[in-house]
Design an enzyme around this catalytic site. Structure first.
Site, PDB file in Angstrom:
ATOM      1  N   GLN A  94     -12.781  12.908  34.547  1.00  0.00           N
ATOM      2  CA  GLN A  94     -11.939  12.453  33.447  1.00  0.00           C
ATOM      3  C   GLN A  94     -11.299  11.128  33.830  1.00  0.00           C
ATOM      4  O   GLN A  94     -10.924  10.917  34.986  1.00  0.00           O
ATOM      5  CB  GLN A  94     -10.821  13.461  33.165  1.00  0.00           C
ATOM      6  CG  GLN A  94     -11.293  14.831  32.754  1.00  0.00           C
ATOM      7  CD  GLN A  94     -10.142  15.812  32.693  1.00  0.00           C
ATOM      8  OE1 GLN A  94      -9.493  16.072  33.694  1.00  0.00           O
ATOM      9  NE2 GLN A  94      -9.883  16.357  31.509  1.00  0.00           N
ATOM     10  N   VAL A 153      -5.869   7.785  25.804  1.00  0.00           N
ATOM     11  CA  VAL A 153      -7.306   7.938  25.578  1.00  0.00           C
ATOM     12  C   VAL A 153      -7.874   8.610  26.818  1.00  0.00           C
ATOM     13  O   VAL A 153      -7.544   8.233  27.941  1.00  0.00           O
ATOM     14  CB  VAL A 153      -7.993   6.567  25.352  1.00  0.00           C
ATOM     15  CG1 VAL A 153      -9.499   6.737  25.204  1.00  0.00           C
ATOM     16  CG2 VAL A 153      -7.396   5.851  24.143  1.00  0.00           C
ATOM     17  N   GLU A 154      -8.719   9.616  26.610  1.00  0.00           N
ATOM     18  CA  GLU A 154      -9.431  10.256  27.716  1.00  0.00           C
ATOM     19  C   GLU A 154     -10.917  10.011  27.527  1.00  0.00           C
ATOM     20  O   GLU A 154     -11.432  10.094  26.412  1.00  0.00           O
ATOM     21  CB  GLU A 154      -9.195  11.770  27.728  1.00  0.00           C
ATOM     22  CG  GLU A 154     -10.047  12.487  28.771  1.00  0.00           C
ATOM     23  CD  GLU A 154     -10.085  14.003  28.622  1.00  0.00           C
ATOM     24  OE1 GLU A 154     -10.736  14.651  29.459  1.00  0.00           O
ATOM     25  OE2 GLU A 154      -9.490  14.534  27.665  1.00  0.00           O
ATOM     26  N   ILE A 155     -11.594   9.700  28.610  1.00  0.00           N
ATOM     27  CA  ILE A 155     -13.045   9.615  28.629  1.00  0.00           C
ATOM     28  C   ILE A 155     -13.509  10.649  29.649  1.00  0.00           C
ATOM     29  O   ILE A 155     -12.947  10.731  30.747  1.00  0.00           O
ATOM     30  CB  ILE A 155     -13.533   8.211  29.044  1.00  0.00           C
ATOM     31  CG1 ILE A 155     -12.872   7.116  28.184  1.00  0.00           C
ATOM     32  CG2 ILE A 155     -15.047   8.144  28.989  1.00  0.00           C
ATOM     33  CD1 ILE A 155     -13.243   7.139  26.721  1.00  0.00           C
ATOM     34  N   ILE A 205      -6.627  11.459  22.600  1.00  0.00           N
ATOM     35  CA  ILE A 205      -7.929  11.588  21.961  1.00  0.00           C
ATOM     36  C   ILE A 205      -8.948  11.446  23.079  1.00  0.00           C
ATOM     37  O   ILE A 205      -8.743  10.664  24.017  1.00  0.00           O
ATOM     38  CB  ILE A 205      -8.135  10.519  20.857  1.00  0.00           C
ATOM     39  CG1 ILE A 205      -9.497  10.696  20.194  1.00  0.00           C
ATOM     40  CG2 ILE A 205      -7.937   9.122  21.380  1.00  0.00           C
ATOM     41  CD1 ILE A 205      -9.692   9.812  18.967  1.00  0.00           C
TER      42      ILE A 205
END
Length: 193
Positions: free
Chosen positions: A126, A137-139, A91
């Site tokens: 990223q 989890v990706e930011i 996500i």
């Protein structure tokens, strides 16, 4: 008097979807996952329907919900991977301050990996890390890359062989392409100044 055959126009209905509502994860410990999503990602616990007959929690922020479900058995949880693989299911959330987030993850002892995506001179940062159950989890600052549809016209006309519909379809394609290119130039000007 003969029978008249009437051809009905067949249209493909557009799905009435509006937005992403929530994602759902099985957890080995709902309370541990709630703490992670609240403290690391800033989600807020919200009321969950009392009719559910199983343990779980609902969280919300940034226009999306996260539903956490207590697993019945440890075998229900995907095996936590030791290596953080950016190509794994995940996500993703957009972030306006990637440096702050890196510092926060380091202060909390959360391992992460970084990546940079480049498209036409535009860079996207990223950060990838796992939640307590191993979900990725990706930011990112993905808003840097403009969203350009592969098809310049989302309309599909059922009568492409008809010269009238073909001419309308062609005009639509040209108009949409012009709007997309004008928006791209405007966005690029904002980036360069």
């Amino acid at each position: 008097m003969g029978l008249e055959i009437i051809e009905e126009e067949v249209s493909t209905p557009v799905l009435p979807l509006m937005s992403l509502n929530h994602v759902s994860f099985l957890c080995s410990s709902v309370s541990r996952s709630v703490k992670f999503y609240e403290e690391v990602l800033g989600f807020v616990s919200i009321k969950r329907p009392s009719s559910f007959k199983f343990h779980g929690a609902w969280l919300f922020n940034y226009g999306v919900g996260i539903h956490l479900l207590q697993c019945n058995s440890p075998e229900d949880i995907p095996k936590k991977k030791g290596v953080i693989n950016p190509k794994d299911n995940h996500i993703s959330f957009q972030c306006s301050d990637m440096h702050y987030l890196k510092r926060k993850l380091e202060e909390m002892g959360i391992q992460y990996v970084t990546a940079i995506v480049e498209e036409g001179g535009i860079l996207v940062d990223q950060i990838f890390f796992h939640d307590p159950d191993g979900y990725m989890v990706e930011i990112c600052n993905c808003e840097n890359i403009p969203i350009l549809p592969l098809s310049s016209c989302p309309l599909k006309f059922p009568y492409n062989k008809d010269s009238f519909f073909s001419s309308v379809y062609g005009k639509c394609r040209d108009e949409v392409e012009t709007v997309i290119m004008e928006a791209l130039v405007t966005d690029m000007m904002d980036i360069s100044f």
